[in-house]
Scaffold this motif. Structure first.
Motif, PDB file in Angstrom:
ATOM      1  N   ASP A   1       0.851  -1.189   0.000  1.00 32.63           N
ATOM      2  CA  ASP A   1       0.000   0.000   0.000  1.00 32.63           C
ATOM      3  C   ASP A   1       0.886   1.238   0.000  1.00 32.63           C
ATOM      4  O   ASP A   1       1.137   1.859   1.030  1.00 32.63           O
ATOM      5  N   PHE A   2       1.382   1.625  -1.187  1.00 37.04           N
ATOM      6  CA  PHE A   2       2.241   2.792  -1.268  1.00 37.04           C
ATOM      7  C   PHE A   2       1.391   4.062  -1.256  1.00 37.04           C
ATOM      8  O   PHE A   2       0.201   4.034  -1.590  1.00 37.04           O
ATOM      9  N   PRO A   3       1.982   5.209  -0.862  1.00 36.32           N
ATOM     10  CA  PRO A   3       1.197   6.446  -0.742  1.00 36.32           C
ATOM     11  C   PRO A   3       0.600   6.879  -2.067  1.00 36.32           C
ATOM     12  O   PRO A   3       1.315   7.081  -3.050  1.00 36.32           O
ATOM     13  N   ARG A   4      -0.705   6.991  -2.094  1.00 31.16           N
ATOM     14  CA  ARG A   4      -1.390   7.431  -3.310  1.00 31.16           C
ATOM     15  C   ARG A   4      -1.470   8.957  -3.386  1.00 31.16           C
ATOM     16  O   ARG A   4      -1.666   9.522  -4.457  1.00 31.16           O
ATOM     17  N   THR A   5      -1.345   9.617  -2.248  1.00 33.59           N
ATOM     18  CA  THR A   5      -1.345  11.084  -2.202  1.00 33.59           C
ATOM     19  C   THR A   5      -0.217  11.530  -1.279  1.00 33.59           C
ATOM     20  O   THR A   5       0.377  10.727  -0.556  1.00 33.59           O
ATOM     21  N   GLY A   6       0.105  12.803  -1.319  1.00 31.87           N
ATOM     22  CA  GLY A   6       1.161  13.339  -0.462  1.00 31.87           C
ATOM     23  C   GLY A   6       2.172  14.108  -1.271  1.00 31.87           C
ATOM     24  O   GLY A   6       1.828  14.828  -2.215  1.00 31.87           O
ATOM     25  N   ASN A   7       3.455  13.953  -0.927  1.00 33.51           N
ATOM     26  CA  ASN A   7       4.519  14.628  -1.662  1.00 33.51           C
ATOM     27  C   ASN A   7       5.727  13.706  -1.753  1.00 33.51           C
ATOM     28  O   ASN A   7       5.700  12.564  -1.268  1.00 33.51           O
ATOM     29  N   SER A   8       6.800  14.197  -2.348  1.00 31.38           N
ATOM     30  CA  SER A   8       7.982  13.367  -2.566  1.00 31.38           C
ATOM     31  C   SER A   8       8.587  12.883  -1.254  1.00 31.38           C
ATOM     32  O   SER A   8       9.029  11.730  -1.144  1.00 31.38           O
ATOM     33  N   ALA A   9       8.602  13.760  -0.238  1.00 27.82           N
ATOM     34  CA  ALA A   9       9.180  13.369   1.054  1.00 27.82           C
ATOM     35  C   ALA A   9       8.402  12.220   1.678  1.00 27.82           C
ATOM     36  O   ALA A   9       8.987  11.288   2.249  1.00 27.82           O
ATOM     37  N   ASP A  10       7.067  12.269   1.545  1.00 24.11           N
ATOM     38  CA  ASP A  10       6.239  11.174   2.069  1.00 24.11           C
ATOM     39  C   ASP A  10       6.572   9.862   1.357  1.00 24.11           C
ATOM     40  O   ASP A  10       6.687   8.813   2.004  1.00 24.11           O
ATOM     41  N   PHE A  11       6.721   9.928   0.034  1.00 21.89           N
ATOM     42  CA  PHE A  11       7.002   8.692  -0.712  1.00 21.89           C
ATOM     43  C   PHE A  11       8.374   8.133  -0.351  1.00 21.89           C
ATOM     44  O   PHE A  11       8.527   6.924  -0.149  1.00 21.89           O
ATOM     45  N   MET A  12       9.386   8.998  -0.250  1.00 22.03           N
ATOM     46  CA  MET A  12      10.733   8.523   0.059  1.00 22.03           C
ATOM     47  C   MET A  12      10.799   7.947   1.469  1.00 22.03           C
ATOM     48  O   MET A  12      11.501   6.953   1.721  1.00 22.03           O
ATOM     49  N   ALA A  13      10.064   8.538   2.416  1.00 23.56           N
ATOM     50  CA  ALA A  13      10.023   7.994   3.775  1.00 23.56           C
ATOM     51  C   ALA A  13       9.377   6.618   3.770  1.00 23.56           C
ATOM     52  O   ALA A  13       9.846   5.688   4.458  1.00 23.56           O
ATOM     53  N   TRP A  14       8.301   6.475   3.013  1.00 24.40           N
ATOM     54  CA  TRP A  14       7.642   5.156   2.888  1.00 24.40           C
ATOM     55  C   TRP A  14       8.586   4.144   2.243  1.00 24.40           C
ATOM     56  O   TRP A  14       8.662   2.986   2.683  1.00 24.40           O
ATOM     57  N   LEU A  15       9.330   4.559   1.223  1.00 23.16           N
ATOM     58  CA  LEU A  15      10.249   3.663   0.523  1.00 23.16           C
ATOM     59  C   LEU A  15      11.364   3.184   1.451  1.00 23.16           C
ATOM     60  O   LEU A  15      11.712   1.991   1.468  1.00 23.16           O
ATOM     61  N   ASP A  16      11.941   4.111   2.241  1.00 21.29           N
ATOM     62  CA  ASP A  16      12.982   3.730   3.197  1.00 21.29           C
ATOM     63  C   ASP A  16      12.458   2.694   4.187  1.00 21.29           C
ATOM     64  O   ASP A  16      13.122   1.692   4.494  1.00 21.29           O
ATOM     65  N   LYS A  17      11.263   2.942   4.698  1.00 21.20           N
ATOM     66  CA  LYS A  17      10.682   2.059   5.709  1.00 21.20           C
ATOM     67  C   LYS A  17      10.348   0.687   5.125  1.00 21.20           C
ATOM     68  O   LYS A  17      10.635  -0.350   5.734  1.00 21.20           O
ATOM     69  N   THR A  18       9.756   0.676   3.950  1.00 20.57           N
ATOM     70  CA  THR A  18       9.306  -0.584   3.342  1.00 20.57           C
ATOM     71  C   THR A  18      10.476  -1.453   2.902  1.00 20.57           C
ATOM     72  O   THR A  18      10.479  -2.677   3.092  1.00 20.57           O
ATOM     73  N   SER A  19      11.481  -0.834   2.283  1.00 20.14           N
ATOM     74  CA  SER A  19      12.601  -1.596   1.713  1.00 20.14           C
ATOM     75  C   SER A  19      13.659  -1.952   2.746  1.00 20.14           C
ATOM     76  O   SER A  19      14.475  -2.849   2.515  1.00 20.14           O
ATOM     77  N   GLY A  20      13.686  -1.207   3.867  1.00 14.60           N
ATOM     78  CA  GLY A  20      14.746  -1.420   4.845  1.00 14.60           C
ATOM     79  C   GLY A  20      16.080  -0.859   4.388  1.00 14.60           C
ATOM     80  O   GLY A  20      17.135  -1.241   4.904  1.00 14.60           O
ATOM     81  N   GLN A  21      16.062   0.026   3.394  1.00  8.53           N
ATOM     82  CA  GLN A  21      17.271   0.646   2.860  1.00  8.53           C
ATOM     83  C   GLN A  21      17.085   2.167   2.860  1.00  8.53           C
ATOM     84  O   GLN A  21      15.972   2.670   2.949  1.00  8.53           O
ATOM     85  N   HIS A  22      18.199   2.871   2.732  1.00 10.03           N
ATOM     86  CA  HIS A  22      18.108   4.327   2.591  1.00 10.03           C
ATOM     87  C   HIS A  22      18.254   4.687   1.115  1.00 10.03           C
ATOM     88  O   HIS A  22      19.170   4.222   0.430  1.00 10.03           O
TER      89      HIS A  22
END
Length: 511
Positions: free
Chosen positions: A432-453
């Motif tokens: 369930d990736f962010p459907r709304t928000g901004n780039s910072a929200d997406f990158m924070a979700w990506l870091d958390k989901t992937s376990g990588q920076h």
């Protein structure tokens, strides 16, 4: 000697023209249909260094044995990387060898010149040439079946261990390319000859059992390697999927369910433009059955058994008929050779019109597959899209410094964007990736989901472009350059909208 030289020149011409048909424009066509799976799996093997666990877009996908992928990765290693040529090279070589094998079988079993006619028929069969230029296991299977049949006919009465071993190793190798039909199809094809005059009794010996054991051990090698050296968490068994894809699918199909008359339509279609030849040949053989030579009867029986086998399967698709095509063309060549002999005997030779026919078929294939089809893929599509993304991203940083996130993209894209960097990160549809928000929200979700920076300034994000749905992650366009897939020449001609992906490239602050 003159006859031998002329025959050799005719064979060289056949193989040379066949190579031209198979190779012209091969790298100019973008990935198509099922070959995108082979490209994606082979690319992930090359990126990860794991050659024992096939993954499709990051998920386990072991529906075919490993060697068909290994042939592609070997070609990529020899040619300096995975691309359209290295991807399709194994299929092209298999098709070229199939034409040669059909020639050898026809010359050995029938009238002189029958093999040459069969070779020209197969080389100029549209759907054979089309699938020969597609990176799947289907033409590899056709080649393996023909190789085993040719090897049998070189010495059908020979009971030496070496001959048995080569035959069954060919069957095992063919079965490792797509499935157990590598064993089943040659068995069906050769069964009428083995049953005739009780030949099968001659081959009931310990040498045959030993050869079967050797072939069985050879067949198990990739599965054993996968078990020993694959990832413990992979979660799929190659042998269980062999059973599911070959046995379960035959008796209780879970997909690709076609009507029982499927191959009555597709066998003639897949043997065009020479379908009338084998159909007439079948009619002539039925009318003169008692006068036929044993080898001629064998060919009719073999084609009939193959047709019944594929029809009996509950899972039916058009291209499943490909293994029948060479044997149908052999039957057509048998009839044409017989017809030409009768015309010569009556003083009415007609070879010239058939030469013109074959030359015309070659011209049409070269025009369609080598020129028109690549042109229709140009001017847009994934080829231009990937080139534009590379160019724009490389203005910011060297291409090999970029990391890439793929969200529900099609399988075409990864091969064209490889950069010898880290493997792509595929976002599963279940996430369930962010459907709304901004780039910072997406990158924070990506870091958390992937376990990588992930560095926001070195991350390319790709999403699927759908005609009737809102664009995913459109909010990224606030601080990213957005590149869309544009229509190809063929799509413009057909007035179709572009299908493909959208790329988001981070904009440099202050630029």
């Amino acid at each position: 000697m003159n006859f031998y030289n002329s025959e050799r020149k005719a064979l060289i011409l056949l193989l040379g023209v066949s190579a031209l048909i198979l190779l012209l424009g091969l790298g100019s066509r973008e990935l198509w249909g099922p070959e995108t799976r082979w490209a994606n799996i082979a690319l992930q093997m090359l990126q990860s260094g794991d050659y024992f666990d096939p993954y499709l877009k990051g998920s386990p996908y072991y529906d075919k044995p490993l060697p068909s992928y290994w042939l592609i990765t070997a070609s990529a290693w020899l040619m300096g990387g995975l691309g359209p040529w290295s991807l399709r090279l194994s299929s092209v070589l298999a098709a070229w060898l199939s034409i040669w094998l059909v020639y050898l079988i026809g010359e050995r079993l029938f009238h002189k010149g029958t093999g040459l006619i069969a070779g020209w028929m197969l080389a100029t069969t549209f759907y054979f040439a089309f699938w020969a230029r597609v990176a799947t296991a289907d033409i590899l299977t056709v080649c393996g079946v023909l190789a085993s049949v040719w090897w049998y006919w070189r010495g059908p009465e020979d009971t030496r261990l070496g001959r048995y071993s080569v035959f069954f190793l060919l069957l095992a190798a063919t079965s490792l390319l797509k499935g157990l039909i590598g064993f089943v199809l040659p068995g069906l094809i050769l069964l009428p000859h083995l049953l005739s005059q009780g030949r099968w009794k001659r081959h009931l010996n310990l040498r045959l059992c030993l050869a079967l054991l050797i072939a069985g051990l050879f067949y198990m090698v990739p599965f054993v390697l996968s078990h020993l050296y694959g990832a413990p968490t992979y979660g799929e068994s190659g042998l269980s999927l062999v059973f599911r894809e070959n046995v379960v699918r035959f008796f209780d199909p879970f997909d690709h369910v076609g009507p029982i008359y499927t191959y009555l339509i597709y066998l003639p279609a897949y043997t065009l433009p020479w379908a009338p030849c084998w159909i007439i040949g079948l009619w002539v053989a039925a009318r003169h059955w008692r006068q036929l030579q044993p080898n001629e009867r064998w060919l009719v029986w073999a084609l009939g058994l193959l047709f019944l086998f594929f029809t009996a399967s509950g899972s039916r698709r058009s291209y499943y008929v490909l293994p029948l095509v060479p044997f149908a063309q052999l039957l057509g060549a048998w009839w044409l050779s017989r017809h030409l002999q009768q015309r010569r005997a009556s003083g009415k030779p007609s070879e010239r019109r058939w030469v013109i026919g074959f030359a015309s078929a070659v011209g049409v294939l070269l025009l369609v597959l080598g020129i028109a089809y690549p042109w229709s893929n140009g001017g847009g599509g994934v080829l231009q899209f990937s080139a534009q993304v590379r160019a724009e991203a490389s203005r910011i940083a060297p291409w090999n410094q970029w990391r890439m996130v793929m969200i529900e993209v099609d399988n075409k894209l990864p091969m064209y964007l490889q950069n010898q960097g880290m493997p792509f990160y595929y976002v599963a549809q279940t996430l369930d990736f962010p459907r709304t928000g901004n780039s910072a929200d997406f990158m924070a979700w990506l870091d958390k989901t992937s376990g990588q920076h992930w560095d926001p300034q070195r991350t390319l994000i790709f999403v699927q472009q759908s005609e009737n749905e809102p664009l995913m992650l459109s909010y990224l366009s606030g601080d990213h350059q957005m590149i869309r897939t544009t229509p190809t020449n063929g799509e413009r001609l057909a007035k179709k909208s572009a299908e493909g992906s959208v790329a988001f490239i981070p904009q440099v602050p202050g630029a």
